[in-house]
Every structure is written in C-alpha cells, then in structure tokens.
Design an enzyme around this catalytic site. Structure first.
Site, short mmCIF file in Angstrom:
data_model
loop_
_atom_site.label_atom_id
_atom_site.label_comp_id
_atom_site.label_asym_id
_atom_site.label_seq_id
_atom_site.Cartn_x
_atom_site.Cartn_y
_atom_site.Cartn_z
N THR A 143 0.85 -1.20 0.00
CA THR A 143 0.00 0.00 0.00
C THR A 143 0.88 1.24 0.00
O THR A 143 0.67 2.18 -0.79
CB THR A 143 -0.94 0.00 1.22
OG1 THR A 143 -1.74 -1.19 1.17
CG2 THR A 143 -1.84 1.21 1.25
N ASN B 17 -5.71 -9.72 -7.59
CA ASN B 17 -5.86 -10.41 -6.31
C ASN B 17 -7.16 -11.20 -6.21
O ASN B 17 -7.23 -12.20 -5.50
CB ASN B 17 -5.76 -9.41 -5.16
CG ASN B 17 -6.59 -8.17 -5.37
OD1 ASN B 17 -6.43 -7.46 -6.36
ND2 ASN B 17 -7.51 -7.91 -4.46
N GLN C 254 0.63 -9.65 -5.98
CA GLN C 254 0.12 -11.02 -6.09
C GLN C 254 0.99 -11.88 -7.00
O GLN C 254 0.87 -13.11 -6.98
CB GLN C 254 -1.33 -11.03 -6.59
CG GLN C 254 -2.32 -10.40 -5.62
CD GLN C 254 -2.51 -11.21 -4.33
OE1 GLN C 254 -2.14 -12.39 -4.24
NE2 GLN C 254 -3.08 -10.57 -3.32
N SER D 33 4.99 -7.09 -1.60
CA SER D 33 4.65 -7.17 -0.18
C SER D 33 5.07 -8.53 0.37
O SER D 33 4.78 -9.56 -0.24
CB SER D 33 3.14 -6.98 -0.02
OG SER D 33 2.79 -7.05 1.34
N ALA D 34 5.72 -8.52 1.54
CA ALA D 34 6.29 -9.77 2.08
C ALA D 34 5.22 -10.78 2.50
O ALA D 34 5.42 -11.99 2.34
CB ALA D 34 7.18 -9.44 3.28
N HIS D 35 4.08 -10.29 3.01
CA HIS D 35 3.15 -11.25 3.63
C HIS D 35 2.36 -12.08 2.62
O HIS D 35 1.61 -12.98 3.00
CB HIS D 35 2.23 -10.56 4.64
CG HIS D 35 1.14 -9.70 4.09
ND1 HIS D 35 -0.15 -10.15 3.98
CD2 HIS D 35 1.14 -8.42 3.66
CE1 HIS D 35 -0.91 -9.17 3.51
NE2 HIS D 35 -0.15 -8.10 3.30
N THR E 245 13.33 4.62 10.85
CA THR E 245 14.25 3.53 11.20
C THR E 245 13.77 2.24 10.54
O THR E 245 12.59 1.90 10.61
CB THR E 245 14.31 3.36 12.73
OG1 THR E 245 14.70 4.62 13.29
CG2 THR E 245 15.30 2.28 13.14
N CYS F 178 -16.93 -5.42 2.27
CA CYS F 178 -18.03 -5.32 3.23
C CYS F 178 -18.05 -3.94 3.83
O CYS F 178 -17.02 -3.36 4.14
CB CYS F 178 -17.85 -6.36 4.34
SG CYS F 178 -18.01 -8.03 3.72
N1 PMP Z 1 -1.94 -4.70 -3.98
C1 PMP Z 1 -2.48 -5.90 -4.13
C2 PMP Z 1 -2.72 -6.46 -5.52
C3 PMP Z 1 -2.83 -6.66 -3.01
O1 PMP Z 1 -3.38 -7.87 -3.17
C4 PMP Z 1 -2.60 -6.12 -1.72
C5 PMP Z 1 -2.95 -6.90 -0.48
N2 PMP Z 1 -4.30 -7.24 -0.41
C6 PMP Z 1 -2.01 -4.84 -1.62
C7 PMP Z 1 -1.70 -4.18 -2.79
C8 PMP Z 1 -1.71 -4.23 -0.29
O2 PMP Z 1 -0.59 -4.85 0.29
P1 PMP Z 1 -0.14 -4.56 1.78
O3 PMP Z 1 -1.01 -5.42 2.64
O4 PMP Z 1 1.31 -4.97 1.84
O5 PMP Z 1 -0.28 -3.10 2.04
#
Ligand code: PMP
Length: 397
Positions: free
Chosen positions: A75, A154, A182, A202-204, A239, A327
């Site tokens: 984001t 996504n 994605q 994004s790492a997660h 940091t 939602c």
């Molecule tokens: N872009 C896409 C295509 C995503 O799927 C997501 C996560 N849902 C994001 C951006 C946002 O990522 P983050 O959770 O790292 O802010």
C-alpha cells in the site's frame, strides 16, 4: 487420513509465515536490535544484516540492491509510486490505471482526481479480466505521468500484459508502475526484464511478515520521498524494520528455491478443485478461466448464491475463503473487478475466491470438494430466491 481443519484457502489475503522466516526474525529481534544508522559496532552489524537482506530480496526479484526501497508494504509502495510520479514531473497530470487495480490504489487515484491534483482515466478489461490493449493505446498521451497496471489480480488471479503496456507507456514518455503484490512468489518475476520504472511487492503474500514490502525503483529515477528522512538513500525515512526486512528476505529466498515446483503442484491442485466443483455443482462458474491466471487462484460464482452465504456455509464446514466484494456497514458492495468484467451489480456480489498456497494438500482439496457439495449442493437445488430460507446442510467435522 483427513485434512487438517480448518482448510485455509485464503492465501491471496495473506500467507502463514514460513518457519525459516519466523526463525530468522526471532534471531534479529533478539540479537540484531541496534539501529542500522548508528555508527557504533552494533549499529554497523545491523547495517550489514540490512545490506545482506537487500541483496537477497534483489536477487529474487531480479533487480539491483540499490533499486530496492523497503516500505511498510505494498500500500505504501503504491502511494510512493503515484504521488512520487506526479511530484517529479508536475507538467504531466494524468494517471492511467486498469479498472481492476487494488482498491487502495484506486482510492488514492480517485481522491487525487476529485481534489483536482491529477486526472484519472481507467483502462477497461474484457470479460475474462484481461486489460484492453486497444483502449490502453488510445488513452496514452504526452500528459500521462504514470501508467499503473497490476501484475496479477488479487481476486481472479488474471495476469496482465505488463510488457505490452510498458511499450505503449514508453512511447509517450510516461512512467510505468506494476503492482506485483500477487505476482511475486507465485510466478517468475524479473524487474530488470520488465521494462517498467517501478514495482510494488509485499512480504506477507509469499510467506513473509506483514507490514513490510518494497518499491523497486529503476536506477537513476529520483522521486520526492513520501516520508522524508535519511534512510533508504533519502527515499524513505524512518528507522528500518530490520526483523521484518530479514523475514522478507528469508521468504524471497525460499520462494526462489521452491517456486518452479510450487507452480506445477498448485496448477494440478487448482485444476482438481475446479473440475471437482464443476462436476459436483454444475452451477459453478469460474471467472477469468479464458485468460492466463496465477496457478493458485480460483474466483467462482456458485449459481446465484450471494458470496456471504457461500462463505458462511464453507466456513461452518471447515473451509476458510474470501469474497472479492468489500463489506461495509450497509452490507456487501459489489466487486469492482467483476463489475469491470461486465457482471451485473447483483452478480458482482457473488464472487468467492479460493486461493491455494505452499501448504495446501490434496487432502485439503478433497475436503473442500466434500464440504462444498454437502454445504452448497442443497442450496443450489432450490430456486435462488428461496436459497436464504433453506435449512443448514449437515457439515463435515
Ligand atoms: N496490492 C495488491 C494487488 C494486493 O493484493 C494487496 C494486499 N491485499 C495490496 C496491494 C496491499 O498490500 P499490503 O497489505 O502490503 O499493504
């Protein structure tokens, strides 16, 4: 043997952190907690760990280490790209984006448009969710600051023709940004070969921790920072989140080792899932099936059943998934992605996303197929209007 319940099929929302990620992060939290900007030995040791993590991330994403700007996630990286491109070249005021971008990115662009800071034009997609390249070409012009197209969607997993759009953007001098959140960890990816100026990750989404990601920024490109400060070569103040960054690096490294094999496994599991669902429940429709898709993502409509109802039944039967529809306090909003693909507002509330991951097993798929048949089959037998009143199907434990 039975699947371990609940079966988690929501990997596009987030992934469980990999054991190697957790181990490396714990080690950094315990032993490498000094500030990488400190000049003493402990700070310099932390700086070394940061440099090493940057190298590991860059290797996986096919870029130079100096092109990696660590952020709090995709984001923030998306915001950096859009706001940075507009600030760097104020004579260019137009933003071009696909109509199916992530809601956070679209909300930013709409806000800038409404405030009069920029002008937003959306590039349509076809009924399969693929970007309309003719429309993209027609919308290009010398006033375009940034073209932003996601690598893969996504909700549907549909992969976009990024390289083709990059050629169009380059022809009119626009910069191009790819939200590869994605794509990274689910398909081969090389920033060097992409022909774009910026890329968000994004790492997660690939087994790393939440709250960390990166904007890849082409060498030589200077953007005014979103957060001022000395870190990240003055490109992002604050940091550094060293445990998160090291976790991100560990996730990238593991993905680099397993990606090719993973794609094959996920293709076959997803294929089994979709075929099985369509056999048991002929009312199932698969979105994006006519386009190139990520191997792990399946976006489905179960007849005319609202997504909330399907998700509720699946969860009670031990399967966790998501809907693309947002939602709000007033109920479910239609998915902007399915609307852009030509669905009616009513149907755009029916999309259910099943997204597989590294730990998804054939047993998980078998359980999901049983759960869907038992929990949704009876609902699909009755007329849609009566579906709400149908008593609960017996769920498997
Ligand atoms: N872009 C896409 C295509 C995503 O799927 C997501 C996560 N849902 C994001 C951006 C946002 O990522 P983050 O959770 O790292 O802010």
């Amino acid at each position: 043997m039975t699947a371990e319940l609940p079966v988690y099929l929501d990997h596009n929302a987030t992934t469980p952190p990999l054991p190697a990620v957790v181990a490396e992060m714990l080690d950094v939290l315990q032993h490498v907690w000094a500030n990488p900007s400190s000049t003493h030995a402990a700070g310099q040791a932390a700086r070394g760990v940061l440099a090493d993590a940057r190298l590991r991330v860059a290797r996986f994403l096919g870029c130079q280490p100096a092109e990696v700007v660590f952020t709090s996630g995709a984001t923030e990286a998306n915001h950096m790209a859009v706001l940075g491109a507009l600030a760097a070249r104020p004579e260019r005021r137009r933003l071009l984006m696909s109509a199916v971008e992530h809601p956070g990115l679209l909300a930013l662009a709409r806000r800038l448009h409404d405030e009069g800071t920029a002008e937003l034009a959306l590039i349509p997609v076809d009924r399969h969710g693929r970007l309309d390249l003719h429309a993209a070409r027609a919308l290009m012009g010398p006033d375009v600051a940034l073209v932003s197209v996601m690598g893969a969607n996504n909700e549907t997993g549909v992969v976009q023709p990024v390289a083709e759009v990059a050629v169009l953007a380059q022809a009119c001098g626009a910069w191009m940004h790819v939200d590869a959140t994605q794509l990274a960890g689910k398909a081969p990816l090389s920033f060097a070969d992409s022909g774009v100026q910026m890329m968000s990750v994004s790492a997660h989404k690939l087994g790393g921790p939440k709250g960390v990601g990166a904007l890849l920024l082409r060498k030589g490109l200077v953007l005014p920072p979103l957060l001022s400060g000395r870190q990240e070569r003055q490109r992002r103040g604050g940091t550094e989140n060293l445990p998160g960054i090291v976790g991100f690096a560990a996730a990238c490294e593991q993905a680099g080792r397993t990606l090719a094999q993973q794609i094959v496994v996920l293709w076959s599991l997803r294929d089994r899932l979709e075929r099985g669902l369509m056999q048991a429940l002929p009312q199932v429709h698969v979105y994006g099936a006519g386009a190139e898709r990520l191997a792990n993502t399946s976006c489905l409509r179960f007849g005319e059943l609202p997504a909330e109802q399907v998700l509720d039944r699946l969860e009670r039967a031990g399967v966790l998934a998501s809907s693309g529809a947002a939602c709000s306090a007033g109920g479910t909003q239609p998915s902007h992605v399915l609307l852009a693909m030509g669905e009616s507002p009513q149907r755009a509330r029916m999309g259910v996303r099943l997204s597989l991951g590294l730990h998804t097993t054939p047993l998980d798929i078998a359980h999901t197929l049983r759960a869907a048949a038992q929990a949704l089959g009876p609902l699909l037998q009755v007329r849609p209007a009566l579906a709400q009143e149908q008593p609960l199907a017996e769920s498997t434990p």
